[in-house]
Scaffold this motif. Structure first.
Motif, PDB file in Angstrom:
ATOM      1  N   ILE A  71     -48.183  36.185 -28.307  1.00  0.00           N
ATOM      2  CA  ILE A  71     -48.788  37.504 -28.080  1.00  0.00           C
ATOM      3  C   ILE A  71     -47.822  38.391 -27.298  1.00  0.00           C
ATOM      4  N   CYS A  72     -47.221  37.854 -26.253  1.00  0.00           N
ATOM      5  CA  CYS A  72     -46.264  38.630 -25.450  1.00  0.00           C
ATOM      6  C   CYS A  72     -45.079  39.078 -26.300  1.00  0.00           C
ATOM      7  N   ASN A  73     -44.598  38.203 -27.186  1.00  0.00           N
ATOM      8  CA  ASN A  73     -43.498  38.584 -28.077  1.00  0.00           C
ATOM      9  C   ASN A  73     -43.905  39.748 -28.979  1.00  0.00           C
ATOM     10  N   GLN A  74     -45.111  39.690 -29.531  1.00  0.00           N
ATOM     11  CA  GLN A  74     -45.587  40.775 -30.394  1.00  0.00           C
ATOM     12  C   GLN A  74     -45.716  42.078 -29.603  1.00  0.00           C
ATOM     13  N   LEU A  75     -46.195  41.996 -28.375  1.00  0.00           N
ATOM     14  CA  LEU A  75     -46.298  43.186 -27.531  1.00  0.00           C
ATOM     15  C   LEU A  75     -44.920  43.791 -27.264  1.00  0.00           C
ATOM     16  N   HIS A  76     -43.927  42.940 -27.033  1.00  0.00           N
ATOM     17  CA  HIS A  76     -42.559  43.432 -26.804  1.00  0.00           C
ATOM     18  C   HIS A  76     -41.988  44.064 -28.073  1.00  0.00           C
ATOM     19  N   ILE A  77     -42.278  43.462 -29.226  1.00  0.00           N
ATOM     20  CA  ILE A  77     -41.808  44.022 -30.491  1.00  0.00           C
ATOM     21  C   ILE A  77     -42.384  45.423 -30.691  1.00  0.00           C
ATOM     22  N   VAL A  78     -43.674  45.580 -30.436  1.00  0.00           N
ATOM     23  CA  VAL A  78     -44.308  46.896 -30.578  1.00  0.00           C
ATOM     24  C   VAL A  78     -43.672  47.894 -29.616  1.00  0.00           C
ATOM     25  N   SER A  79     -43.547  47.510 -28.375  1.00  0.00           N
ATOM     26  CA  SER A  79     -42.999  48.404 -27.361  1.00  0.00           C
ATOM     27  C   SER A  79     -41.575  48.836 -27.720  1.00  0.00           C
ATOM     28  N   MET A  80     -40.749  47.873 -28.090  1.00  0.00           N
ATOM     29  CA  MET A  80     -39.361  48.192 -28.438  1.00  0.00           C
ATOM     30  C   MET A  80     -39.288  49.049 -29.701  1.00  0.00           C
ATOM     31  N   SER A  81     -40.119  48.742 -30.696  1.00  0.00           N
ATOM     32  CA  SER A  81     -40.112  49.515 -31.941  1.00  0.00           C
ATOM     33  C   SER A  81     -40.505  50.965 -31.688  1.00  0.00           C
ATOM     34  N   LEU A  82     -41.558  51.166 -30.891  1.00  0.00           N
ATOM     35  CA  LEU A  82     -41.986  52.535 -30.581  1.00  0.00           C
ATOM     36  C   LEU A  82     -40.915  53.284 -29.790  1.00  0.00           C
ATOM     37  N   ASP A  83     -40.259  52.590 -28.859  1.00  0.00           N
ATOM     38  CA  ASP A  83     -39.158  53.209 -28.108  1.00  0.00           C
ATOM     39  C   ASP A  83     -38.007  53.589 -29.038  1.00  0.00           C
ATOM     40  N   LEU A  84     -37.650  52.681 -29.950  1.00  0.00           N
ATOM     41  CA  LEU A  84     -36.584  52.965 -30.913  1.00  0.00           C
ATOM     42  C   LEU A  84     -36.928  54.161 -31.793  1.00  0.00           C
ATOM     43  N   LEU A  85     -38.183  54.233 -32.232  1.00  0.00           N
ATOM     44  CA  LEU A  85     -38.608  55.363 -33.051  1.00  0.00           C
ATOM     45  C   LEU A  85     -38.440  56.679 -32.294  1.00  0.00           C
ATOM     46  N   GLN A  86     -38.880  56.708 -31.044  1.00  0.00           N
ATOM     47  CA  GLN A  86     -38.782  57.941 -30.258  1.00  0.00           C
ATOM     48  C   GLN A  86     -37.315  58.337 -30.038  1.00  0.00           C
ATOM     49  N   CYS A  87     -36.461  57.354 -29.754  1.00  0.00           N
ATOM     50  CA  CYS A  87     -35.036  57.647 -29.550  1.00  0.00           C
ATOM     51  C   CYS A  87     -34.389  58.140 -30.841  1.00  0.00           C
ATOM     52  N   ALA A  88     -34.715  57.501 -31.951  1.00  0.00           N
ATOM     53  CA  ALA A  88     -34.148  57.900 -33.242  1.00  0.00           C
ATOM     54  C   ALA A  88     -34.562  59.322 -33.603  1.00  0.00           C
TER      55      ALA A  88
END
Length: 117
Positions: A71-88
Motif C-alpha cells: 500500500i505504501c509503495n502504491q501511495l508513493h507511486i501516486v504521489s511521484m506520478s502526480l508530482d511528475l505530471l505537474q512538473c512536466a
C-alpha cells in the motif's frame, strides 16, 4: 473507481479514498491536472483505519507487513506520478503525460480496491 469523459475532460473518482483526479485538455493548450484528495492520503503517514485489509485477524505479522508495504509503495507511486505530471506541465514537456497519468490512475485504482469499507 468511476471515470467520466466529457469532451476533452476526464474525471476519475475514487470514493473509498475520497479522491478525484480531473484532467482537462483544452484545444492547443497544455493539459491541466487537478487532484483533490484528503490531505493525509499522500502525507507519508499510514492510517490503518483507511486500510482495513491490513487488519484482518487471520493475517500473520509478515503478511500484514507485506500488505502495508505494498500500500505504501502504491501511495508513493501516486504521489511521484502526480508530482511528475505537474512538473512536466510547468515545463511544457508533456511527451510522457499519458503514460505517467496512466500510472497514477492505475495505482489509485489499486488503492481504491484496498480501501474498501
Amino acid at each position: 473507481m468511476g471515470t467520466t469523459i466529457q469532451g476533452q475532460s476526464q474525471t476519475h473518482r475514487f470514493p473509498n479514498l475520497g479522491a478525484v483526479i480531473e484532467v482537462k485538455r483544452p484545444d492547443d493548450h497544455l493539459p491541466v491536472v487537478d487532484a483533490q484528495m484528503p490531505a493525509d492520503l499522500l502525507s507519508g503517514e499510514f492510517d490503518v483505519t483507511r486500510w482495513p485489509s491490513t487488519q484482518v485477524a487471520c493475517l500473520s505479522d509478515e503478511e500484514r507487513s507485506k500488505k502495508r508495504h505494498y500500500i505504501c509503495n502504491q501511495l508513493h507511486i501516486v504521489s511521484m506520478s502526480l508530482d511528475l505530471l505537474q512538473c512536466a506541465i510547468a515545463d511544457g514537456d508533456v511527451d510522457d503525460f499519458e503514460q505517467t497519468l496512466g500510472i497514477a490512475i492505475a495505482s489509485m485504482g489499486i488503492l481504491e480496491t484496498l480501501a474498501t469499507k
